[in-house]
Design a protein around this motif. Sequence first.
Motif, PDB file in Angstrom:
ATOM      1  N   MET A  50       1.354   1.393 -12.535  1.00  0.00           N
ATOM      2  CA  MET A  50       2.041   0.664 -11.476  1.00  0.00           C
ATOM      3  C   MET A  50       1.284   0.781 -10.155  1.00  0.00           C
ATOM      4  SD  MET A  50       6.077   1.436 -12.217  1.00  0.00           S
ATOM      5  CE  MET A  50       6.551   0.489 -10.765  1.00  0.00           C
ATOM      6  N   LYS A  51       0.792   1.989  -9.882  1.00  0.00           N
ATOM      7  CA  LYS A  51       0.003   2.178  -8.660  1.00  0.00           C
ATOM      8  C   LYS A  51      -1.220   1.276  -8.656  1.00  0.00           C
ATOM      9  CE  LYS A  51      -2.911   5.518  -6.238  1.00  0.00           C
ATOM     10  NZ  LYS A  51      -3.491   6.898  -6.252  1.00  0.00           N
ATOM     11  N   THR A 106      -4.293 -10.765 -12.378  1.00  0.00           N
ATOM     12  CA  THR A 106      -3.761  -9.408 -12.247  1.00  0.00           C
ATOM     13  C   THR A 106      -2.460  -9.252 -13.022  1.00  0.00           C
ATOM     14  OG1 THR A 106      -4.769  -9.155 -10.059  1.00  0.00           O
ATOM     15  CG2 THR A 106      -2.951  -7.674 -10.604  1.00  0.00           C
ATOM     16  N   ALA A 107      -1.583 -10.261 -12.930  1.00  0.00           N
ATOM     17  CA  ALA A 107      -0.317 -10.212 -13.648  1.00  0.00           C
ATOM     18  C   ALA A 107      -0.541 -10.192 -15.166  1.00  0.00           C
ATOM     19  CB  ALA A 107       0.552 -11.403 -13.261  1.00  0.00           C
ATOM     20  N   LYS A 108      -1.498 -10.960 -15.624  1.00  0.00           N
ATOM     21  CA  LYS A 108      -1.797 -11.007 -17.066  1.00  0.00           C
ATOM     22  C   LYS A 108      -2.292  -9.646 -17.550  1.00  0.00           C
ATOM     23  CE  LYS A 108      -4.620 -13.469 -20.476  1.00  0.00           C
ATOM     24  NZ  LYS A 108      -5.636 -14.546 -20.690  1.00  0.00           N
ATOM     25  N   ASP A 109      -3.224  -9.038 -16.790  1.00  0.00           N
ATOM     26  CA  ASP A 109      -3.751  -7.722 -17.173  1.00  0.00           C
ATOM     27  C   ASP A 109      -2.653  -6.665 -17.140  1.00  0.00           C
ATOM     28  OD1 ASP A 109      -6.225  -8.883 -17.446  1.00  0.00           O
ATOM     29  OD2 ASP A 109      -6.950  -8.241 -15.472  1.00  0.00           O
ATOM     30  N   SER A 110      -1.796  -6.734 -16.130  1.00  0.00           N
ATOM     31  CA  SER A 110      -0.725  -5.742 -15.995  1.00  0.00           C
ATOM     32  C   SER A 110       0.295  -5.892 -17.115  1.00  0.00           C
ATOM     33  CB  SER A 110      -0.039  -5.890 -14.635  1.00  0.00           C
ATOM     34  OG  SER A 110      -0.956  -5.656 -13.582  1.00  0.00           O
ATOM     35  N   GLN A 117       0.823  -1.208   0.000  1.00  0.00           N
ATOM     36  CA  GLN A 117       0.000   0.000   0.000  1.00  0.00           C
ATOM     37  C   GLN A 117       0.858   1.260   0.000  1.00  0.00           C
ATOM     38  OE1 GLN A 117      -2.514  -0.647   3.429  1.00  0.00           O
ATOM     39  NE2 GLN A 117      -4.070  -1.719   2.241  1.00  0.00           N
ATOM     40  N   LYS A 118       1.982   1.219   0.714  1.00  0.00           N
ATOM     41  CA  LYS A 118       2.907   2.364   0.723  1.00  0.00           C
ATOM     42  C   LYS A 118       3.542   2.553  -0.649  1.00  0.00           C
ATOM     43  CE  LYS A 118       4.084   1.995   5.642  1.00  0.00           C
ATOM     44  NZ  LYS A 118       5.162   1.680   6.621  1.00  0.00           N
ATOM     45  N   GLN A 174      -1.846  -1.839  -6.036  1.00  0.00           N
ATOM     46  CA  GLN A 174      -3.076  -1.806  -5.235  1.00  0.00           C
ATOM     47  C   GLN A 174      -3.879  -3.078  -5.439  1.00  0.00           C
ATOM     48  OE1 GLN A 174      -4.879   1.893  -6.561  1.00  0.00           O
ATOM     49  NE2 GLN A 174      -4.378   2.906  -4.639  1.00  0.00           N
ATOM     50  N   LYS A 175      -3.981  -3.523  -6.674  1.00  0.00           N
ATOM     51  CA  LYS A 175      -4.747  -4.732  -6.958  1.00  0.00           C
ATOM     52  C   LYS A 175      -4.089  -5.953  -6.334  1.00  0.00           C
ATOM     53  CE  LYS A 175      -8.133  -6.911  -8.928  1.00  0.00           C
ATOM     54  NZ  LYS A 175      -9.511  -6.729  -8.427  1.00  0.00           N
ATOM     55  N   VAL A 176      -2.755  -6.018  -6.397  1.00  0.00           N
ATOM     56  CA  VAL A 176      -2.028  -7.119  -5.768  1.00  0.00           C
ATOM     57  C   VAL A 176      -2.287  -7.143  -4.268  1.00  0.00           C
ATOM     58  CG1 VAL A 176       0.272  -7.985  -5.192  1.00  0.00           C
ATOM     59  CG2 VAL A 176      -0.234  -7.279  -7.530  1.00  0.00           C
TER      60      VAL A 176
END
Length: 376
Positions: free
Chosen positions: A243-244, A351-355, A201-202, A248-250
């Motif tokens: 990236m943010k 999430t990794a695939k979308d990113s 989160q940071k 956040q999603k991770v």
Amino acid sequence: MEEDKTGTSSTLSVSATSIKVTEVSKDGDALTFIIVSQKLSGTGEYHVDRTYEDFEWLQQHLFSLEDVPGIQGIIFPPLPAKAQLNPSAKLVKQLGLLATGENWMLYCKALEAYLQQVAAHNTLNKTKDLETFLTSAEPPGRQKVKKGIFNRLSQAVEGIRKEGHKDVDEFFKTERDHNFTLTGFSKTAAERFLEVVLTEQKIAMACGHFAASLQLCVEAGEDPDMQTFSKMCVKISEVMVSMKSNVQKVAENNVSTLGLGLDLESRYQEAEKEMLFRRTCKLVELETASRNAERAKPVKKAAMDEIKRAAEKDFDHTSGVAKQEIARFQRARVDVLRQALIQWCEQQLLTAKDSAELYKQHLQAFRGPASSDPSS
């Protein structure tokens, strides 16, 4: 349905798996949870609103079922700690992973799991208090809660005296050792996972700040170098925003899958520890009653023997229920952790695939029109 003297009835009128905590509303510092459950008759649903104090009311009434044989051997589903709006660092540590969400839906999932576990328990789901909690339009928490035996057995001085009492059953001696180890490990795992989420989160917040700072570097003008620099700042800012979003999603995936599993595992290990302690208290009571019967004078011998027999019966009931509860708990905890791991892997892969696809688009934007030329 006719009730017996234990305050239990034969059935629950709603399906345990249908119980959902669908939303939460805020009124000042108070949170109200909307609970929906499907009627077993299939004729409709119950919709009730409950505060955390209502959940505490239910938990305390479950603890007060002193007349149910072997009740001290039950591993009671653990109620999450009370949620706090804008919690301090100390409260975040107390709430753990459940304090990391912003819209409280993660906390709703934890309360939902608690209610489903109570409703699925073969003994606890027969209490009229659970039926009242799930179906009554009136808030049950306004009623005065009776203090049961668990309040008396949890006193600190008594706990210190009985915590390390030697057990007479090798099964429970081994289980106490395993529970002591797993309680520490599960708590540490949940705390370390919380540190990972807070760090993520940071990082997400830092990415957002960097993206905003890059936008401040953009200037209008006809200078070619400044135009080129401004375009680069805009593109890098867009990458940082992506990236943010990704981090956040991770973090959200971490908490809503494996995080919930680790939190539940930690709280359930504590619940088993409390059950094993209550059984130890029953063992101490039996040993005390046995000594008193042996030392009793003839005039009191019959009365002391009767007390001993009652204590022995109570202890045997508690031990029998405890063994069943431990077997059920061990099966359930493996299923919960396995499912949490599967969901965690699935969500993080998506999430990794979308990113990856999004970063590919950013890379093409950096390369410019020449990137589409095969000869480049």
